[in-house]
Write a protein that holds these residues in place. Structure first.
Motif, PDB file in Angstrom:
ATOM      1  N   ASP A 160     -72.251  42.446  52.830  1.00  0.00           N
ATOM      2  CA  ASP A 160     -71.191  43.244  51.820  1.00  0.00           C
ATOM      3  C   ASP A 160     -70.055  42.374  51.549  1.00  0.00           C
ATOM      4  OD1 ASP A 160     -72.983  45.383  51.640  1.00  0.00           O
ATOM      5  OD2 ASP A 160     -72.138  46.533  53.339  1.00  0.00           O
ATOM      6  N   ILE A 161     -69.882  41.445  52.290  1.00  0.00           N
ATOM      7  CA  ILE A 161     -68.665  40.280  52.098  1.00  0.00           C
ATOM      8  C   ILE A 161     -68.863  39.728  50.461  1.00  0.00           C
ATOM      9  CG2 ILE A 161     -67.391  38.530  52.749  1.00  0.00           C
ATOM     10  CD1 ILE A 161     -68.361  39.070  55.688  1.00  0.00           C
ATOM     11  N   SER A 162     -67.950  39.723  49.702  1.00  0.00           N
ATOM     12  CA  SER A 162     -67.907  39.325  48.409  1.00  0.00           C
ATOM     13  C   SER A 162     -68.329  37.729  48.412  1.00  0.00           C
ATOM     14  CB  SER A 162     -66.503  39.528  47.697  1.00  0.00           C
ATOM     15  OG  SER A 162     -66.496  38.956  46.538  1.00  0.00           O
ATOM     16  N   PRO A 163     -69.228  37.378  47.605  1.00  0.00           N
ATOM     17  CA  PRO A 163     -69.571  35.920  47.570  1.00  0.00           C
ATOM     18  C   PRO A 163     -68.506  35.116  46.967  1.00  0.00           C
ATOM     19  CG  PRO A 163     -71.332  37.258  46.612  1.00  0.00           C
ATOM     20  CD  PRO A 163     -70.231  38.222  46.845  1.00  0.00           C
ATOM     21  N   GLU A 164     -67.422  35.886  46.275  1.00  0.00           N
ATOM     22  CA  GLU A 164     -66.560  35.085  45.677  1.00  0.00           C
ATOM     23  C   GLU A 164     -65.360  34.472  46.682  1.00  0.00           C
ATOM     24  OE1 GLU A 164     -67.477  37.893  44.582  1.00  0.00           O
ATOM     25  OE2 GLU A 164     -68.295  37.223  42.378  1.00  0.00           O
ATOM     26  N   LEU A 165     -65.372  35.274  48.058  1.00  0.00           N
ATOM     27  CA  LEU A 165     -64.458  34.949  48.918  1.00  0.00           C
ATOM     28  C   LEU A 165     -65.195  33.836  49.786  1.00  0.00           C
ATOM     29  CD1 LEU A 165     -63.964  38.443  50.520  1.00  0.00           C
ATOM     30  CD2 LEU A 165     -62.460  36.785  49.251  1.00  0.00           C
ATOM     31  N   ARG A 177     -67.889  26.368  59.815  1.00  0.00           N
ATOM     32  CA  ARG A 177     -67.513  27.048  61.101  1.00  0.00           C
ATOM     33  C   ARG A 177     -66.123  27.686  60.709  1.00  0.00           C
ATOM     34  NH1 ARG A 177     -65.156  23.054  65.847  1.00  0.00           N
ATOM     35  NH2 ARG A 177     -63.809  22.617  64.102  1.00  0.00           N
ATOM     36  N   GLN A 178     -65.115  27.242  59.853  1.00  0.00           N
ATOM     37  CA  GLN A 178     -63.924  27.896  59.702  1.00  0.00           C
ATOM     38  C   GLN A 178     -64.149  29.092  58.741  1.00  0.00           C
ATOM     39  OE1 GLN A 178     -62.300  24.320  57.536  1.00  0.00           O
ATOM     40  NE2 GLN A 178     -60.877  23.737  59.261  1.00  0.00           N
ATOM     41  N   ILE A 179     -65.252  29.264  57.949  1.00  0.00           N
ATOM     42  CA  ILE A 179     -65.399  30.231  57.144  1.00  0.00           C
ATOM     43  C   ILE A 179     -65.956  31.616  58.099  1.00  0.00           C
ATOM     44  CG2 ILE A 179     -67.034  31.205  55.453  1.00  0.00           C
ATOM     45  CD1 ILE A 179     -67.174  28.433  54.110  1.00  0.00           C
ATOM     46  N   PHE A 180     -66.739  30.887  59.004  1.00  0.00           N
ATOM     47  CA  PHE A 180     -67.147  31.996  59.974  1.00  0.00           C
ATOM     48  C   PHE A 180     -66.222  32.644  60.638  1.00  0.00           C
ATOM     49  CE2 PHE A 180     -68.760  32.788  64.222  1.00  0.00           C
ATOM     50  CZ  PHE A 180     -69.751  33.914  63.978  1.00  0.00           C
ATOM     51  N   PHE A 181     -65.191  32.041  61.262  1.00  0.00           N
ATOM     52  CA  PHE A 181     -64.192  32.196  62.089  1.00  0.00           C
ATOM     53  C   PHE A 181     -62.940  33.204  61.447  1.00  0.00           C
ATOM     54  CE2 PHE A 181     -66.164  29.633  65.367  1.00  0.00           C
ATOM     55  CZ  PHE A 181     -66.429  30.415  66.471  1.00  0.00           C
ATOM     56  N   ARG A 182     -62.799  32.494  60.236  1.00  0.00           N
ATOM     57  CA  ARG A 182     -61.543  33.071  59.484  1.00  0.00           C
ATOM     58  C   ARG A 182     -61.925  34.050  58.566  1.00  0.00           C
ATOM     59  NH1 ARG A 182     -58.342  27.438  58.264  1.00  0.00           N
ATOM     60  NH2 ARG A 182     -58.023  26.714  60.319  1.00  0.00           N
TER      61      ARG A 182
END
Length: 272
Positions: A160-165, A177-182
């Motif tokens: 449900d998280i927008s692909p644009e993000l 890794r940064q995308i995962f945590f932040r």
């Protein structure tokens, strides 16, 4: 337009309230009565003399040790689920390889396998590993049976998280890794709360694994400790119900604090 009262709905609500409230009244009323008063007056009677001896007596029967063991098992199961499921769900959502998709489908086969069907080989493996009558021997299979549904719930939330993000962070040079945590973890609080509550319920209310994989008093959990109120002379019903009330309070508190996130997480199962 003038609204007319819906009498059938009101009557149905009263019936539902009665059906739900009566067992609660019987349970809570029995816990504040002595065993003799309960046997004499019956389960529907109002307590003449309130007493808390049933609650204090529960700890005299070893309830404190059983409670500590159950807390340890529940905390370890939650820790294992939170350690393994979020990275797995992130890989399922973001990876487009056939290998990941196949592994996920194979992983979900665990939803179709009941614990009763594998309890004998599970007992053999735990015994050969030297973990019989050990809390670790209960923690590992309990966490294993929580993983498939937890992965399904959390992967639905992450979809449900927008692909644009994701694209915006990738353009900014963020590593996976940064995308995962932040990004992913902060936006998956609902799903994380859901799998925490689900895993806690599975571990706290587990009966089959503690029954088969433990034996001594030092490793008993709450679900097995309730048998202590049954003797050859009968069952101490007020004491048993007091232990039941004490055993359900921690999970009830967890649900009350996490109910909003729990509902949001369940609504996200399956993705868009």
């Amino acid at each position: 337009m003038k609204r007319r009262p819906n009498y059938p709905a009101g009557a149905g609500s009263l019936v539902w309230l009665f059906l739900v409230g009566l067992p609660l009244y019987v349970m809570l009323g029995a816990t504040v009565q002595s065993r003799s008063d309960y046997a004499q007056n019956g389960p529907l009677s109002f307590p003449d003399h309130f007493t808390l001896d049933n609650y204090t007596g529960a700890f005299g029967e070893g309830f404190g040790r059983y409670l500590l063991n159950t807390v340890i098992v529940t905390a370890c199961v939650i820790a294992i689920v939170l350690l393994l499921v979020p990275p797995l769900a992130f890989a399922i959502v973001r990876s487009r390889s056939r290998l990941t998709s196949g592994v996920f489908r194979l992983f979900l086969l665990g939803l179709a396998i009941p614990a009763q069907a594998v309890i004998v080989p599970m007992f053999y493996l735990i015994s050969k590993a030297g973990l019989y009558d050990n809390l670790i021997g209960v923690i590992l299979p309990t966490a294993a049976f929580c993983l498939p549904i937890s992965a399904l719930i959390l992967s639905g939330t992450m979809r449900d998280i927008s692909p644009e993000l994701f694209e915006a962070m990738a353009i900014d040079g963020a590593q996976p890794r940064q995308i995962f945590f932040r990004l992913v973890l902060p936006l998956s609080k609902g799903g994380l709360s859901t799998i925490v509550v689900f895993s806690a319920l599975q571990a706290w209310n587990g009966f089959l694994f503690p029954l088969v994989l433990t034996q001594s008093e030092s490793t008993k959990l709450i679900t097995l400790g309730l048998y202590n109120f049954q003797t050859e002379h009968g069952i101490n019903i007020p004491g048993l119900l007091a232990a039941v009330v004490l055993s359900m309070m921690p999970v009830l508190l967890v649900y009350l604090f996490a109910r909003r996130a729990l509902v949001q997480g369940l609504m996200g199962v399956g993705g868009k």
